[in-house]
Design a protein around this motif. Sequence first.
Motif, mmCIF file in Angstrom:
data_model
loop_
_atom_site.group_PDB
_atom_site.id
_atom_site.type_symbol
_atom_site.label_atom_id
_atom_site.label_comp_id
_atom_site.label_asym_id
_atom_site.label_seq_id
_atom_site.Cartn_x
_atom_site.Cartn_y
_atom_site.Cartn_z
ATOM 1 N N UNK A 143 -17.671 -36.739 -53.121
ATOM 2 C CA UNK A 143 -18.905 -37.494 -52.915
ATOM 3 C C UNK A 143 -19.582 -36.904 -51.690
ATOM 4 N N UNK A 144 -20.848 -36.488 -51.852
ATOM 5 C CA UNK A 144 -21.559 -35.793 -50.777
ATOM 6 C C UNK A 144 -22.955 -36.362 -50.623
ATOM 7 N N UNK A 145 -23.527 -36.164 -49.432
ATOM 8 C CA UNK A 145 -24.918 -36.548 -49.208
ATOM 9 C C UNK A 145 -25.794 -35.826 -50.223
ATOM 10 N N UNK A 146 -26.634 -36.565 -50.954
ATOM 11 C CA UNK A 146 -27.387 -35.997 -52.073
ATOM 12 C C UNK A 146 -28.297 -34.856 -51.638
ATOM 13 N N UNK A 147 -28.891 -34.982 -50.451
ATOM 14 C CA UNK A 147 -29.848 -33.968 -49.999
ATOM 15 C C UNK A 147 -29.165 -32.696 -49.507
ATOM 16 N N UNK A 148 -27.855 -32.768 -49.251
ATOM 17 C CA UNK A 148 -27.146 -31.612 -48.689
ATOM 18 C C UNK A 148 -25.830 -31.368 -49.418
ATOM 19 N N UNK A 149 -25.868 -31.464 -50.735
ATOM 20 C CA UNK A 149 -24.647 -31.261 -51.512
ATOM 21 C C UNK A 149 -24.264 -29.784 -51.520
ATOM 22 N N UNK A 150 -22.966 -29.474 -51.471
ATOM 23 C CA UNK A 150 -22.529 -28.073 -51.502
ATOM 24 C C UNK A 150 -22.712 -27.476 -52.890
ATOM 25 N N UNK A 151 -22.746 -26.155 -52.993
ATOM 26 C CA UNK A 151 -22.863 -25.526 -54.315
ATOM 27 C C UNK A 151 -21.594 -25.726 -55.132
ATOM 28 N N UNK A 152 -21.766 -25.794 -56.439
ATOM 29 C CA UNK A 152 -20.636 -25.917 -57.352
ATOM 30 C C UNK A 152 -20.467 -24.575 -58.064
ATOM 31 N N UNK A 153 -19.271 -24.013 -57.999
ATOM 32 C CA UNK A 153 -19.073 -22.661 -58.512
ATOM 33 C C UNK A 153 -17.667 -22.473 -59.041
ATOM 34 N N UNK A 154 -17.528 -21.469 -59.900
ATOM 35 C CA UNK A 154 -16.202 -21.039 -60.355
ATOM 36 C C UNK A 154 -15.800 -19.715 -59.725
ATOM 37 N N UNK A 155 -16.715 -19.079 -59.015
ATOM 38 C CA UNK A 155 -16.441 -17.803 -58.368
ATOM 39 C C UNK A 155 -16.450 -17.983 -56.857
ATOM 40 N N UNK A 156 -15.317 -17.723 -56.235
ATOM 41 C CA UNK A 156 -15.160 -17.928 -54.796
ATOM 42 C C UNK A 156 -14.822 -16.602 -54.132
ATOM 43 N N UNK A 157 -15.618 -16.226 -53.167
ATOM 44 C CA UNK A 157 -15.298 -15.085 -52.315
ATOM 45 C C UNK A 157 -14.815 -15.633 -50.986
ATOM 46 N N UNK A 158 -13.679 -15.187 -50.535
ATOM 47 C CA UNK A 158 -13.071 -15.821 -49.366
ATOM 48 C C UNK A 158 -12.177 -14.848 -48.632
ATOM 49 N N UNK A 159 -11.772 -15.272 -47.457
ATOM 50 C CA UNK A 159 -10.765 -14.573 -46.668
ATOM 51 C C UNK A 159 -9.477 -15.376 -46.741
ATOM 52 N N UNK A 160 -8.359 -14.700 -47.000
ATOM 53 C CA UNK A 160 -7.087 -15.401 -47.111
ATOM 54 C C UNK A 160 -6.067 -14.775 -46.174
ATOM 55 N N UNK A 161 -5.119 -15.579 -45.767
ATOM 56 C CA UNK A 161 -3.951 -15.105 -45.025
ATOM 57 C C UNK A 161 -2.742 -15.321 -45.919
ATOM 58 N N UNK A 162 -2.039 -14.243 -46.230
ATOM 59 C CA UNK A 162 -0.880 -14.317 -47.101
ATOM 60 C C UNK A 162 0.298 -14.899 -46.329
ATOM 61 N N UNK A 163 0.827 -16.031 -46.788
ATOM 62 C CA UNK A 163 1.913 -16.698 -46.076
ATOM 63 C C UNK A 163 3.238 -16.640 -46.811
ATOM 64 N N UNK A 164 3.228 -16.204 -48.071
ATOM 65 C CA UNK A 164 4.469 -16.116 -48.842
ATOM 66 C C UNK A 164 5.071 -14.727 -48.717
ATOM 67 N N UNK A 165 6.396 -14.634 -48.889
ATOM 68 C CA UNK A 165 7.066 -13.347 -48.824
ATOM 69 C C UNK A 165 6.693 -12.451 -50.002
ATOM 70 N N UNK A 166 6.325 -13.069 -51.127
ATOM 71 C CA UNK A 166 5.897 -12.273 -52.277
ATOM 72 C C UNK A 166 4.449 -11.830 -52.087
ATOM 73 N N UNK A 167 4.039 -10.765 -52.738
ATOM 74 C CA UNK A 167 2.699 -10.218 -52.549
ATOM 75 C C UNK A 167 1.682 -10.912 -53.451
ATOM 76 N N UNK A 168 0.417 -10.715 -53.108
ATOM 77 C CA UNK A 168 -0.693 -11.238 -53.897
ATOM 78 C C UNK A 168 -1.501 -10.051 -54.386
ATOM 79 N N UNK A 169 -1.645 -9.898 -55.716
ATOM 80 C CA UNK A 169 -2.310 -8.733 -56.296
ATOM 81 C C UNK A 169 -3.375 -9.178 -57.286
#
Length: 443
Positions: free
Chosen positions: A311-337
């Motif tokens: 639930x967000x302020x109607x005038x300032x709602x965030x975008x809704x998307x299925x594609x996310x570009x982000x920065x991540x920090x890998x915390x598991x011992x297994x790799x992310x590929x």
Amino acid sequence: MTSTTAHAAATTLLRFATAGSVDDGKSTLVGRLLHDSKSVPADQLTAVERVSRSRGRGAPDLALLTDGLRAEREQGITIDVAYRYFATGRRRFILADTPGHVQYTRNMVTGASTAELTVVLVDARNGVVEQTRRHAAISALLRVPHVVLAVNKMDLADYAESVFAAIAEEFTTYAEELGVPEVTAIPISALAGDNVVEASAHMDWYAGPTVLEHLETVPVGHGLATRHARFPVQVVIRPQTAEHPDYRGYAGQIAAGSFHVGQEVTVLPSGRTTAVAGIDLLGESVDVARAPQSVSLILADQLDVSRGDLIAAAAFAPPVTQDIEATVCQVADRSLAPGARVLLKHGTRTVKAIVKDIVSRLSLDDLTLHPEPGALVVNDIGQVAIRTAEALPVDGYADCRRTGSFLLIDPADGTTLAVGMAGRAFAEPAAEALERDGEGWDF
């Protein structure tokens, strides 16, 4: 409510984390803070004194107040994040003493993820080292608004002002390149207690605050109450009592901003708009509620709202998307590929997702980007592209830490693989510095 309880409720809360290289004295600093602020229970102090004597030490080893795991005590190092709670007459504190070893950098991400201040320790004899730069970069990545540079073991450097000044200048220059908004440098000796709680008699050339004085006076709040209103729904409340047969409340914690009765809001991801008809706080109706209060919102219309919606302020709602570009920090011992199928937990919603691409990996030594690294391994920080099975309302992490962050989880066993921050990795100054080297974070 007693006067003590009322005073505790009135004081502000500061969450802060300590970081630094191995043997820089993080646990000793935390122990000194607890001891000299008289925040250590008598029985715990007695136990520390007993263990210290058994090791042939004449004075209590204050690091034992935070190094609680048996492996930590045996090795004399910090492995896990140790949380401690204490208070002074001016403020309440939650501190996270994080490990210094490179292989436990992921633990520092955990400890600093909710912090409003990071204390980065540097051994005065060694100066700024790789882990110092790494911890400064993580503080910038996590948008921690305040950083304290504690130049420790000044007693082993003859309390020399020139030593402190050189380290402070080098660190501050590096932090500015990262976009860290504020650095406060303090010369200390955690072992002797210089400039931790009490001002040092050995460094009359320093006129700034002690560590505790700075912790007690630094602004807190992250500006959450002034951000655009965000409310992740945790649970739908339908008591169906005779007194309230049609009651339908949406319970959770306000992540950012404020809500008031009559306010126009949008429910995401559906995009349906309604108004706030009522707010329940601790069993009472209120007109206004602000982050980080936990409340139940009552909406004017009966919409299809469930756990995981925002639930967000109607005038300032965030975008809704299925594609996310982000920065991540890998915390598991297994790799992310690329191609990895994961679960993405955002707020109170968990959806299926796929890692489309590992765009680049960041070198914390010189802030250069290595494109197409192929995979991220434990403690790596990189830029990724993710596609989710369902649309999510995602803010940029720079705009709202709560609704701009997420976890990547292994669907097979529930292991947390990576922590993510949507949008730019660093503030503008760092991005500009990277672009000067020919590479930028192009989101």
